[in-house]
Design a protein around this motif. Sequence first.
Motif, PDB file in Angstrom:
ATOM      1  N   ASP A 184      51.976  46.600  60.975  1.00  0.00           N
ATOM      2  CA  ASP A 184      50.924  45.877  60.250  1.00  0.00           C
ATOM      3  C   ASP A 184      50.272  46.735  59.169  1.00  0.00           C
ATOM      4  O   ASP A 184      49.917  46.227  58.108  1.00  0.00           O
ATOM      5  CB  ASP A 184      49.860  45.386  61.228  1.00  0.00           C
ATOM      6  N   LEU A 185      50.107  48.023  59.460  1.00  0.00           N
ATOM      7  CA  LEU A 185      49.490  48.901  58.477  1.00  0.00           C
ATOM      8  C   LEU A 185      50.343  48.963  57.212  1.00  0.00           C
ATOM      9  O   LEU A 185      49.825  48.869  56.102  1.00  0.00           O
ATOM     10  CB  LEU A 185      49.311  50.303  59.044  1.00  0.00           C
ATOM     11  N   ARG A 186      51.640  49.088  57.382  1.00  0.00           N
ATOM     12  CA  ARG A 186      52.525  49.156  56.219  1.00  0.00           C
ATOM     13  C   ARG A 186      52.481  47.847  55.433  1.00  0.00           C
ATOM     14  O   ARG A 186      52.440  47.860  54.198  1.00  0.00           O
ATOM     15  CB  ARG A 186      53.957  49.465  56.655  1.00  0.00           C
ATOM     16  N   ASP A 187      52.483  46.726  56.132  1.00  0.00           N
ATOM     17  CA  ASP A 187      52.414  45.433  55.448  1.00  0.00           C
ATOM     18  C   ASP A 187      51.120  45.312  54.642  1.00  0.00           C
ATOM     19  O   ASP A 187      51.127  44.797  53.517  1.00  0.00           O
ATOM     20  CB  ASP A 187      52.501  44.293  56.467  1.00  0.00           C
ATOM     21  N   ARG A 188      50.011  45.787  55.240  1.00  0.00           N
ATOM     22  CA  ARG A 188      48.731  45.699  54.539  1.00  0.00           C
ATOM     23  C   ARG A 188      48.727  46.603  53.307  1.00  0.00           C
ATOM     24  O   ARG A 188      48.264  46.199  52.237  1.00  0.00           O
ATOM     25  CB  ARG A 188      47.592  46.082  55.484  1.00  0.00           C
ATOM     26  N   LEU A 189      49.230  47.820  53.443  1.00  0.00           N
ATOM     27  CA  LEU A 189      49.279  48.729  52.305  1.00  0.00           C
ATOM     28  C   LEU A 189      50.152  48.181  51.181  1.00  0.00           C
ATOM     29  O   LEU A 189      49.824  48.314  50.002  1.00  0.00           O
ATOM     30  CB  LEU A 189      49.802  50.101  52.754  1.00  0.00           C
ATOM     31  N   LEU A 190      51.248  47.542  51.542  1.00  0.00           N
ATOM     32  CA  LEU A 190      52.116  46.948  50.525  1.00  0.00           C
ATOM     33  C   LEU A 190      51.408  45.795  49.810  1.00  0.00           C
ATOM     34  O   LEU A 190      51.597  45.593  48.605  1.00  0.00           O
ATOM     35  CB  LEU A 190      53.418  46.470  51.161  1.00  0.00           C
ATOM     36  N   ALA A 191      50.594  45.050  50.561  1.00  0.00           N
ATOM     37  CA  ALA A 191      49.834  43.956  49.941  1.00  0.00           C
ATOM     38  C   ALA A 191      48.827  44.508  48.936  1.00  0.00           C
ATOM     39  O   ALA A 191      48.684  43.991  47.822  1.00  0.00           O
ATOM     40  CB  ALA A 191      49.126  43.142  51.019  1.00  0.00           C
ATOM     41  N   TRP A 192      48.119  45.585  49.327  1.00  0.00           N
ATOM     42  CA  TRP A 192      47.152  46.180  48.410  1.00  0.00           C
ATOM     43  C   TRP A 192      47.851  46.863  47.246  1.00  0.00           C
ATOM     44  O   TRP A 192      47.325  46.914  46.136  1.00  0.00           O
ATOM     45  CB  TRP A 192      46.254  47.180  49.141  1.00  0.00           C
ATOM     46  N   LYS A 193      49.049  47.384  47.479  1.00  0.00           N
ATOM     47  CA  LYS A 193      49.811  48.003  46.395  1.00  0.00           C
ATOM     48  C   LYS A 193      50.134  46.986  45.310  1.00  0.00           C
ATOM     49  O   LYS A 193      50.063  47.295  44.112  1.00  0.00           O
ATOM     50  CB  LYS A 193      51.102  48.608  46.947  1.00  0.00           C
ATOM     51  N   ALA A 194      50.450  45.760  45.718  1.00  0.00           N
ATOM     52  CA  ALA A 194      50.754  44.715  44.742  1.00  0.00           C
ATOM     53  C   ALA A 194      49.525  44.388  43.897  1.00  0.00           C
ATOM     54  O   ALA A 194      49.633  44.152  42.686  1.00  0.00           O
ATOM     55  CB  ALA A 194      51.259  43.465  45.459  1.00  0.00           C
ATOM     56  N   VAL A 195      48.337  44.390  44.522  1.00  0.00           N
ATOM     57  CA  VAL A 195      47.100  44.128  43.769  1.00  0.00           C
ATOM     58  C   VAL A 195      46.815  45.279  42.808  1.00  0.00           C
ATOM     59  O   VAL A 195      46.471  45.071  41.646  1.00  0.00           O
ATOM     60  CB  VAL A 195      45.917  43.932  44.734  1.00  0.00           C
ATOM     61  N   ALA A 196      46.976  46.518  43.301  1.00  0.00           N
ATOM     62  CA  ALA A 196      46.672  47.693  42.483  1.00  0.00           C
ATOM     63  C   ALA A 196      47.630  47.847  41.314  1.00  0.00           C
ATOM     64  O   ALA A 196      47.296  48.484  40.306  1.00  0.00           O
ATOM     65  CB  ALA A 196      46.691  48.947  43.344  1.00  0.00           C
ATOM     66  N   ALA A 197      48.822  47.273  41.426  1.00  0.00           N
ATOM     67  CA  ALA A 197      49.799  47.383  40.341  1.00  0.00           C
ATOM     68  C   ALA A 197      49.342  46.643  39.095  1.00  0.00           C
ATOM     69  O   ALA A 197      49.617  47.064  37.971  1.00  0.00           O
ATOM     70  CB  ALA A 197      51.153  46.853  40.807  1.00  0.00           C
ATOM     71  N   VAL A 198      48.628  45.530  39.295  1.00  0.00           N
ATOM     72  CA  VAL A 198      48.124  44.734  38.167  1.00  0.00           C
ATOM     73  C   VAL A 198      46.688  44.325  38.475  1.00  0.00           C
ATOM     74  O   VAL A 198      46.401  43.159  38.787  1.00  0.00           O
ATOM     75  CB  VAL A 198      48.998  43.483  37.918  1.00  0.00           C
ATOM     76  N   PRO A 199      45.750  45.273  38.418  1.00  0.00           N
ATOM     77  CA  PRO A 199      44.360  44.937  38.766  1.00  0.00           C
ATOM     78  C   PRO A 199      43.742  43.985  37.757  1.00  0.00           C
ATOM     79  O   PRO A 199      44.025  44.051  36.566  1.00  0.00           O
ATOM     80  CB  PRO A 199      43.653  46.298  38.739  1.00  0.00           C
ATOM     81  N   GLN A 200      42.907  43.092  38.249  1.00  0.00           N
ATOM     82  CA  GLN A 200      42.263  42.147  37.352  1.00  0.00           C
ATOM     83  C   GLN A 200      41.031  42.780  36.728  1.00  0.00           C
ATOM     84  O   GLN A 200      40.390  43.651  37.310  1.00  0.00           O
ATOM     85  CB  GLN A 200      41.869  40.874  38.107  1.00  0.00           C
ATOM     86  N   ASP A 201      40.715  42.354  35.515  1.00  0.00           N
ATOM     87  CA  ASP A 201      39.521  42.853  34.836  1.00  0.00           C
ATOM     88  C   ASP A 201      38.277  42.214  35.428  1.00  0.00           C
ATOM     89  O   ASP A 201      38.271  41.026  35.776  1.00  0.00           O
ATOM     90  CB  ASP A 201      39.588  42.527  33.343  1.00  0.00           C
ATOM     91  N   GLU A 202      37.237  43.005  35.559  1.00  0.00           N
ATOM     92  CA  GLU A 202      35.949  42.511  36.031  1.00  0.00           C
ATOM     93  C   GLU A 202      34.905  42.756  34.951  1.00  0.00           C
ATOM     94  O   GLU A 202      34.951  43.765  34.245  1.00  0.00           O
ATOM     95  CB  GLU A 202      35.532  43.230  37.320  1.00  0.00           C
ATOM     96  N   ASP A 203      33.979  41.837  34.810  1.00  0.00           N
ATOM     97  CA  ASP A 203      32.898  41.992  33.840  1.00  0.00           C
ATOM     98  C   ASP A 203      31.776  42.803  34.484  1.00  0.00           C
ATOM     99  O   ASP A 203      30.948  42.270  35.227  1.00  0.00           O
ATOM    100  CB  ASP A 203      32.392  40.635  33.374  1.00  0.00           C
ATOM    101  N   ILE A 204      31.772  44.091  34.202  1.00  0.00           N
ATOM    102  CA  ILE A 204      30.774  45.015  34.723  1.00  0.00           C
ATOM    103  C   ILE A 204      30.076  45.664  33.532  1.00  0.00           C
ATOM    104  O   ILE A 204      30.726  46.123  32.585  1.00  0.00           O
ATOM    105  CB  ILE A 204      31.423  46.092  35.608  1.00  0.00           C
ATOM    106  N   TYR A 205      28.755  45.700  33.578  1.00  0.00           N
ATOM    107  CA  TYR A 205      27.958  46.250  32.485  1.00  0.00           C
ATOM    108  C   TYR A 205      27.118  47.409  33.001  1.00  0.00           C
ATOM    109  O   TYR A 205      26.632  47.376  34.140  1.00  0.00           O
ATOM    110  CB  TYR A 205      27.040  45.168  31.898  1.00  0.00           C
TER     111      TYR A 205
END
Length: 291
Positions: free
Chosen positions: A75-96
């Motif tokens: 499960d740990l590996r599956d979770r890390l792979l899921a977060w890896k996919a998000v980190a590969a193309v992070p979405q922009d956030e409006d932070i000021y």
Amino acid sequence: MTTQEDSQNDKETSLTPNETLLYHYTSLESFLGMTDSGTMWATHIRYLNDTSEQRLMWELVRARIEARLQDSSGDLRDRLLAWKAVAAVPQDEDIYVISFSQDGGDRLSQWRGYGANSGISIGFNRRDLEQQCTKFTTEAFNPPTSTGAAHLLSVKYVSDSGDEQTNRIIDIFLDRSPNDLSTGMYTAQQAFSRAISFFSASLKHVAFKDEQEYRIIIFDFEASQTARYRARKSLLIPYIEFDIRDVEPSIIIVGPSPNKEISVAALKHMLSARDSKDTEVIATQMPYRDW
């Protein structure tokens, strides 16, 4: 980068940093705009001077995921792979953000970077800024129905390779189950990306550590509805206004200038006319000249 000469001149100042005061370096023109409008401008994080903003944090996250994948399974590996996919193309956030410094308000490297020969630093009580963040959050976001907020945070400085403390913080995000992050408003992937982006707003490259920066960080504004724009050189820069009408500066330091003495006199006269008699106005102690 601070040179040996910069460091020596910084040590020579007679002003002792006060832990309760945070200083905002700006120009005289911007200060007049602040006093007339009663606001400060919070700049979108992608338009700040540090080109590694946000990118550094995501690079550290990707490196940490790869390191942990080396000895993970199930499960740990599956979770890390899921977060890896998000980190590969992070979405922009409006932070000021609005930047302050806990450096005593009279640092040569800051004058060179922000003040030119018409700069000042404005010393605010940290507690007053924190209270204003609370007020801003309540009025702008109407909690708890909205998720946005304004926070005053100290900046953490890290190298390209990170450090143990940063890895521990990243691990907190990585160890969260996607099911725990999912909400009615955001998917697990969106929630993870937002959490990393917000944390990254208080993270900077170690090359900037002499700034001793604090930041007011504002997030979850609908940019299309609230952002304004200003022009600087070749850029249109998004910003939002932060109300400071209830915040009285404790001190204003006039930076290096051929006219610093008469600028001090003019500022004292202006503040007196506005009933801001508790604000001290002094000139820099720096023997620096660029005119």
